[in-house]
Each structure stands twice: as structure tokens, then as C-alpha cells.
Design a protein around this motif. Structure first.
Motif, mmCIF file in Angstrom:
data_model
loop_
_atom_site.group_PDB
_atom_site.id
_atom_site.type_symbol
_atom_site.label_atom_id
_atom_site.label_comp_id
_atom_site.label_asym_id
_atom_site.label_seq_id
_atom_site.Cartn_x
_atom_site.Cartn_y
_atom_site.Cartn_z
ATOM 1 N N ASN A 273 1.975 7.954 -4.889
ATOM 2 C CA ASN A 273 2.992 7.797 -3.862
ATOM 3 C C ASN A 273 3.480 6.352 -3.923
ATOM 4 O OD1 ASN A 273 4.528 8.172 -1.426
ATOM 5 N ND2 ASN A 273 2.874 7.185 -0.323
ATOM 6 N N LEU A 274 4.793 6.155 -4.062
ATOM 7 C CA LEU A 274 5.367 4.810 -4.065
ATOM 8 C C LEU A 274 5.922 4.482 -2.684
ATOM 9 C CD1 LEU A 274 7.339 4.661 -7.454
ATOM 10 C CD2 LEU A 274 5.036 3.846 -6.963
ATOM 11 N N VAL A 275 5.582 3.311 -2.183
ATOM 12 C CA VAL A 275 6.134 2.822 -0.928
ATOM 13 C C VAL A 275 7.154 1.760 -1.308
ATOM 14 C CG1 VAL A 275 5.636 1.662 1.258
ATOM 15 C CG2 VAL A 275 3.962 3.278 0.284
ATOM 16 N N ASN A 276 8.424 2.064 -1.106
ATOM 17 C CA ASN A 276 9.514 1.201 -1.542
ATOM 18 C C ASN A 276 9.825 0.130 -0.501
ATOM 19 O OD1 ASN A 276 11.832 -0.028 -2.448
ATOM 20 N ND2 ASN A 276 13.032 1.835 -2.623
ATOM 21 N N ASP B 48 -3.888 6.201 -5.309
ATOM 22 C CA ASP B 48 -2.855 7.213 -5.094
ATOM 23 C C ASP B 48 -1.595 6.647 -4.439
ATOM 24 O OD1 ASP B 48 -3.537 6.893 -2.403
ATOM 25 O OD2 ASP B 48 -4.504 8.846 -2.230
ATOM 26 N N THR B 49 -1.610 5.350 -4.134
ATOM 27 C CA THR B 49 -0.457 4.719 -3.481
ATOM 28 C C THR B 49 -0.202 3.345 -4.096
ATOM 29 O OG1 THR B 49 -0.959 5.838 -1.395
ATOM 30 C CG2 THR B 49 0.474 3.898 -1.271
ATOM 31 N N SER C 12 4.132 -0.803 5.549
ATOM 32 C CA SER C 12 3.499 0.067 4.559
ATOM 33 C C SER C 12 2.640 1.143 5.200
ATOM 34 C CB SER C 12 2.683 -0.752 3.575
ATOM 35 O OG SER C 12 1.644 -1.419 4.250
ATOM 36 N N SER C 13 2.150 0.909 6.395
ATOM 37 C CA SER C 13 1.357 1.861 7.183
ATOM 38 C C SER C 13 0.201 2.517 6.420
ATOM 39 C CB SER C 13 2.272 2.932 7.795
ATOM 40 O OG SER C 13 2.776 3.803 6.812
ATOM 41 N N VAL C 14 -0.354 1.830 5.449
ATOM 42 C CA VAL C 14 -1.518 2.373 4.743
ATOM 43 C C VAL C 14 -2.762 1.522 4.962
ATOM 44 C CG1 VAL C 14 -0.211 3.567 2.954
ATOM 45 C CG2 VAL C 14 -0.881 1.209 2.583
ATOM 46 N N PHE D 60 4.988 -11.152 4.280
ATOM 47 C CA PHE D 60 3.649 -10.569 4.166
ATOM 48 C C PHE D 60 3.300 -9.680 5.362
ATOM 49 C CE2 PHE D 60 -1.051 -11.156 4.627
ATOM 50 C CZ PHE D 60 -1.433 -10.452 3.499
ATOM 51 N N GLU D 61 3.425 -10.203 6.568
ATOM 52 C CA GLU D 61 3.055 -9.447 7.770
ATOM 53 C C GLU D 61 3.906 -8.199 7.924
ATOM 54 O OE1 GLU D 61 3.630 -12.790 7.780
ATOM 55 O OE2 GLU D 61 1.543 -13.429 7.969
ATOM 56 N N LEU D 62 5.185 -8.318 7.608
ATOM 57 C CA LEU D 62 6.075 -7.166 7.728
ATOM 58 C C LEU D 62 5.727 -6.088 6.696
ATOM 59 C CD1 LEU D 62 8.338 -6.311 9.574
ATOM 60 C CD2 LEU D 62 9.961 -7.232 7.939
#
Length: 158
Positions: free
Chosen positions: A138-141, A81-82, A155-157, A148-150
Motif C-alpha cells: 500500500n502506497l501512502v502518497n 506492506d506499507t 499517514s495514519s499508520v 515531519f509532524e504533518l
């Protein structure tokens, strides 16, 4: 379709063949990651413990066949879903931009992604498959973010 563009595309396939590359992770995960053209970022995801927390990670290099593949994947894998869209945008093709525009606006009567600035944003997937993508994903832009770490932090998922 643009005949010259098609000819150039076919020539590129011969001269610079690009393998589709993706890595499958946890089949029960609701998260997919698209690293656009960033090969190092793709390898970071594939070689980390995060792969156990995502369904799939892959690149997106084209505004047509690549997006068709994403639409087909999410329709066949309803647990997803993401999609986190990150990495360097492909210069000229802008498939990340087209993916976002597809999600927001859909396609017109000629199957062209509405408001896409890509040169050839024509899809072959069905309108019901696109509607599913628009309403269920849901797209996380994080386009152009390559750290990578950022990406994990933003993304908080995870």
C-alpha cells in the motif's frame, strides 16, 4: 536508452556523487518510509523514536535503480506492506511519480514504467517482483510534504 542521458548520468556520478542513504529500524515493522530527495526529512525520521516503528527509511533519487532497490527490498522483507512516499520530488527525474505509476500500471514489454513522465523509467527487476509490489504494498502518497509532524499525522499508520 538515451546515449546522451547515460553520459550525463555518468558525469553526474563523478562530479556529484550521491551516496545511497537509508536507516534500518524495526525488522518486524510493516512500514517503510521513502523521503524522496528530502535529506532533512530523512534525518528527522532516522533521529526520532519513529525509527523503532518503521522497517526502513531512505531516499529515492532515481526512477530506475532507486525503484529497483525498493522493489527488491519489499520482496525480501514480506512483513512490509506499507510505504509512505513523502518529501520533495526530485526535479527532472520524478521518481515518486514513477513509483506511483509503477504501482498502478506496471511495466511494458521493454520494462518501462507505464505512464511515467520520467526520462529513464526502465527497471531491471522481474515482473513477478513487480506484481508482488503492486498487490501486496500500500502506497501512502504524501509527495512534496516535508513537514515531519504533518507526515506522521497524515499517514495514519503510526
Amino acid at each position: 536508452m538515451n546515449v546522451i542521458g547515460e553520459a550525463i548520468g555518468e558525469l553526474c556520478k563523478i562530479i556529484l556523487p550521491i551516496n545511497e542513504e537509508y536507516y534500518l529500524g524495526n525488522p518486524n515493522s510493516s512500514i517503510a518510509v521513502c523521503t524522496l530527495s528530502s535529506m532533512n526529512l530523512l534525518k528527522n525520521f532516522a533521529n526520532s523514536e519513529i525509527l523503532n516503528k518503521i522497517s526502513i527509511v531512505g531516499r529515492l533519487l532515481s526512477e530506475n535503480k532507486g525503484i529497483d532497490s525498493i522493489i527488491k527490498y519489499v520482496n525480501k522483507n514480506p512483513q512490509v506492506d506499507t510505504i509512505i512516499v513523502c518529501g520533495k520530488e526530485v526535479w527532472g527525474h520524478k521518481p515518486g511519480h514513477s513509483l506511483l505509476e509503477l504501482h498502478k500500471n506496471g511495466i511494458d514489454q521493454k520494462n518501462r514504467i507505464i505512464n511515467s513522465t520520467s526520462p529513464d523509467p526502465y527497471l531491471t527487476v522481474s515482473k513477478p517482483e513487480i506484481r508482488y509490489f503492486q498487490h501486496k504494498i500500500n502506497l501512502v502518497n504524501l509527495i512534496n510534504e516535508t513537514r515531519f509532524e504533518l507526515i506522521l499525522e497524515k499517514s495514519s499508520v503510526f
